[in-house]
Design a protein around this motif. Sequence first.
Motif: not given
Length: 368
Positions: A158, A166, A170-171
């Motif tokens: 990111h 994050c 998502h992560c």
Amino acid sequence: MLKKVFVLIIFLLMSRAEAGTWSPELRVGLMSGVKQVTLQVSAPCLMINAAKGSIEQKIPAGGSLIVDFEHLKINAIEIRPEKISLNDLHTTVDGKEYYGGITVNKEKDSLTVINLVPLEEYLRGVVSKEMSPSYPLEALKAQAVAARSFALKNRGRHVKEGYDLCSSTHCQVYIGVTNFDSINRAVDETRGEVLVYKEKLIDTNFHADSGGMTENVSEVWGTATPYLVAVREIVQLAKPWSIKVTTKDFSSRFGENFGNVKSVKLSKLTIGKSANDRTSSGRVKSAQIVGTKKTLTITGNDLRRKFSLPSTLFDMKLEGDEIIFTGYGSGHGVGMSQVGARDYAGNGWSYEKILAHYYSGAKLKKLY
Ligand SMILES: [Zn+2]
């Protein structure tokens, strides 16, 4: 001479203490697009102008600070401890407690709030969310190594937003300060350990429950990886799940007019047995819907997505005007199964053995 030896001993003791607590500092995005944030620190801190490195203000232990977009004159501020190490500081962000300090970046029309957190502390707030703290210790340790490897492998993904990772799915989901003895032990006892393949950090994909056999990564995302290959589980206790969809719903989800659905074509599931329409683990590659007006071939992944099926390891049949999916497991099936890790740990397997089972050929490496 004696004095020199004494100084050397002190130095060695100090460097050992340093070595025992240091871990890479991560920048984890907590929130963006906000106009204001309230911070509170657990120990005396400095507010630093991140661009210049100059100290703007001191914040006492327990002190609060409201950072407001309209009034913030500096593009980026950092809140760091004045005397103690970052490991020992907690910062509360709008009432939620995080390990370490904070950076606030002033963007065009709002603020981005980033947690400055040592990796080993970050992992406490990740593992406790990814796996139940009541799972056996060796399963939690396997999860800690997988999460640590993921964080380092994906550090900087990111970077355009100003941080490394994050805090959402998502992560890896990171929930800040937690206090579970089992999680703390799992992180501490695997301190600095990651998985490597040919000396490079690996992608440590994991999922909730393989349902009996994991999957080759190439079957799910297209590219083969030597350490993400299908392996069988020893323990197979899972009960099948079942989901029913009316043929009318089915047609409308695909925006297709099948007419009357006459049949569905999919070979019968045997876990670990491939077929034209199934992968080597038995997951569905594709199935056919035969209607009076149209026949459509649909991939297992599409079916899973459209009908929120827990996995692609399923059987499918037509009964009256309903299509019934019956299957096993939950998740994409790639890498470590968390339920599998729990069961192996319950059978006396060590975390090293669990990781070697799910990440074929990968090796444990202690980085610090
Ligand atoms: Zn992310």
